[in-house]
Design a protein around this motif. Structure first.
Motif, mmCIF file in Angstrom:
data_model
loop_
_atom_site.group_PDB
_atom_site.id
_atom_site.type_symbol
_atom_site.label_atom_id
_atom_site.label_comp_id
_atom_site.label_asym_id
_atom_site.label_seq_id
_atom_site.Cartn_x
_atom_site.Cartn_y
_atom_site.Cartn_z
ATOM 1 N N THR A 31 0.911 -1.181 0.129
ATOM 2 C CA THR A 31 0.050 0.115 0.079
ATOM 3 C C THR A 31 0.881 1.096 0.014
ATOM 4 O O THR A 31 2.089 1.187 0.404
ATOM 5 C CB THR A 31 -0.964 0.054 1.298
ATOM 6 N N LYS A 100 -11.149 9.463 -4.327
ATOM 7 C CA LYS A 100 -10.164 9.211 -3.111
ATOM 8 C C LYS A 100 -9.498 10.464 -2.636
ATOM 9 O O LYS A 100 -9.147 10.457 -1.326
ATOM 10 C CB LYS A 100 -9.116 8.446 -3.913
ATOM 11 N N ALA A 103 -11.713 11.444 0.157
ATOM 12 C CA ALA A 103 -11.754 10.607 1.125
ATOM 13 C C ALA A 103 -10.155 10.932 2.061
ATOM 14 O O ALA A 103 -10.387 10.924 3.348
ATOM 15 C CB ALA A 103 -11.513 9.058 0.729
ATOM 16 N N VAL A 104 -9.372 11.542 1.405
ATOM 17 C CA VAL A 104 -8.247 12.004 2.101
ATOM 18 C C VAL A 104 -8.532 13.080 2.720
ATOM 19 O O VAL A 104 -8.180 13.343 3.999
ATOM 20 C CB VAL A 104 -7.116 12.126 1.064
ATOM 21 N N TRP A 106 -11.562 14.567 3.589
ATOM 22 C CA TRP A 106 -12.435 14.608 4.769
ATOM 23 C C TRP A 106 -12.362 13.299 5.853
ATOM 24 O O TRP A 106 -12.401 13.804 7.058
ATOM 25 C CB TRP A 106 -13.774 14.286 4.083
ATOM 26 N N PHE A 107 -11.607 12.325 5.594
ATOM 27 C CA PHE A 107 -11.646 10.988 6.213
ATOM 28 C C PHE A 107 -10.337 10.712 6.714
ATOM 29 O O PHE A 107 -10.154 9.724 7.405
ATOM 30 C CB PHE A 107 -12.757 9.788 6.034
ATOM 31 N N ASN A 108 -9.163 11.399 6.195
ATOM 32 C CA ASN A 108 -8.170 11.108 6.476
ATOM 33 C C ASN A 108 -7.729 9.622 6.166
ATOM 34 O O ASN A 108 -6.876 8.782 6.584
ATOM 35 C CB ASN A 108 -7.609 11.006 7.878
ATOM 36 N N SER A 109 -8.490 9.199 5.128
ATOM 37 C CA SER A 109 -8.262 7.773 4.373
ATOM 38 C C SER A 109 -7.038 7.785 3.419
ATOM 39 O O SER A 109 -7.341 8.029 2.178
ATOM 40 C CB SER A 109 -9.504 7.223 3.826
ATOM 41 N N ARG A 110 -5.863 7.657 3.927
ATOM 42 C CA ARG A 110 -4.755 7.897 3.176
ATOM 43 C C ARG A 110 -4.359 6.644 2.313
ATOM 44 O O ARG A 110 -3.590 6.718 1.434
ATOM 45 C CB ARG A 110 -3.822 8.469 3.797
ATOM 46 N N GLU A 111 -4.404 5.471 2.827
ATOM 47 C CA GLU A 111 -3.921 4.123 2.249
ATOM 48 C C GLU A 111 -4.680 3.826 0.771
ATOM 49 O O GLU A 111 -5.874 3.939 0.452
ATOM 50 C CB GLU A 111 -4.130 2.946 3.081
ATOM 51 N N ILE A 112 -3.721 3.473 0.115
ATOM 52 C CA ILE A 112 -4.114 2.971 -1.331
ATOM 53 C C ILE A 112 -3.290 1.799 -1.888
ATOM 54 O O ILE A 112 -2.116 1.892 -1.649
ATOM 55 C CB ILE A 112 -4.157 4.206 -2.391
#
Length: 332
Positions: A31, A100, A103-104, A106-112
């Motif tokens: 990732t 994506k 998502a980064v 707003w939700f700090n969803s950084r993994e891809i």
């Protein structure tokens, strides 16, 4: 490792200054971590507002173009078929990156995932290549319509338009395919942190710790021998168009004919001017902070899909009038 001094639509292949990363103990991580806008993490929510607004405008605008052309039989012409191709292309560009990115932000969803990162990179590159091809097709349509108006319907038939569309898709798919294939073979042992809110090709080049010269040289080939030829074809087409316009007998006829090309010219400028700006920033803005480079690159990349439906909606009478009648009828 050598950075690639070129761009396809600057923002995904544009090199920018990237701080050296400390070597880590891992190789080929499964990732990657998307930083968003480095240095502006605290303002991500505020930064997301204009990006989200652009996304909404692009979605509504391009779907409105597609819907209008579908229901209005008078718009069933090559020019509007190519416009629909451009609208679909822009929708895919946004859909492959914005969710994506948000998502980064707003939700700090950084993994891809590694494969998802390569897929995103491929989609960004291929649909930028396809947009260039569509602009060439639209220039061809304007050339035939103005320089050979009596033969327009016999030259640009529906089967030929379909073949041109398929050629644009196949050209982009085949030419761009080596980029993700090469990127998949590289070793990544520097870091798994990407200083962007999406997977740009130049970032993958910077993260690789193996020789990337083949990708760099191939990128130069794509830039000059493919994208360059597209620009030359568009330039030659419009030189002939302008020549035909200026020999028209009256000023009104010249202005009216030139007006039919206005929307396409604005779309071409929206495609190439951001690339020029980013190229100048790369050459003369070495002291510009990284977060500014990344922010401007993202805006430049996402601005054309937002502007294209607005340009055609405002400047094309048939589309504007049909949309006004639609909304007026619904409001009545």
């Amino acid at each position: 490792m050598q950075e690639t001094p070129f761009c396809l639509r600057v923002g995904h292949l544009l090199p920018y200054s990237m701080s050296d990363s400390n070597t880590t103990d891992f190789t080929n991580p499964s990732t990657f971590i998307l930083l968003g806008i480095p240095g502006l993490e605290a303002a991500h929510v505020w930064i997301s507002i204009p990006f989200c607004t652009m996304y909404v405008i692009a979605i509504l605008g391009n779907f409105s173009i597609l819907f209008t052309v579908k229901i209005e039989s008078s718009l069933h012409e090559p020019m509007y078929y190519f416009l629909c191709m451009l609208a679909v292309n822009d929708l895919v560009v946004y859909t492959s990156t914005l969710p994506k990115m948000l998502a980064v932000f707003w939700f700090n969803s950084r993994e891809i995932d590694f494969s998802a990162c390569l897929t995103q990179m491929y989609f960004i590159l291929i649909f930028s290549m396809m947009e260039s091809g569509i602009l060439v097709a639209m220039a061809l349509d304007r050339y035939v319509a103005i320089c050979h108006p009596l033969r327009h319907s016999t030259i640009l038939t529906n089967p030929l338009v379909v073949k041109i569309g398929l050629a644009v898709v196949l050209r982009g798919s085949i030419i761009i395919l080596p980029f993700p294939l090469l990127a998949r073979q590289w070793l990544y042992c520097r870091t798994n942190v990407i200083p962007q809110p999406y997977c740009a090709h130049i970032v993958m080049v910077n993260l690789a710790c193996t020789d990337t010269h083949v990708s760099s040289y191939y990128g130069l080939f794509v830039l000059f021998c493919v994208m360059g030829l597209d620009g030359i074809f568009i330039g030659v087409s419009y030189s002939q168009i302008l020549r035909a316009i200026f020999i028209l007998p009256t000023k009104d006829a010249r202005l009216k004919t030139l007006g039919t090309c206005g929307s396409h010219l604005f779309v071409i400028l929206a495609f190439y001017i951001p690339s020029l700006i980013m190229s100048l920033m790369y050459r003369f803005g070495q002291n510009v902070p990284l977060h500014f480079h990344v922010l401007i690159a993202n805006v430049s990349f996402l601005m054309p899909p937002t502007l294209n439906p607005i340009i055609y909606g405002v400047r094309t009478n048939q589309i504007r009038d049909r949309l006004l009648r639609l909304f007026t009828h619904k409001g009545a």
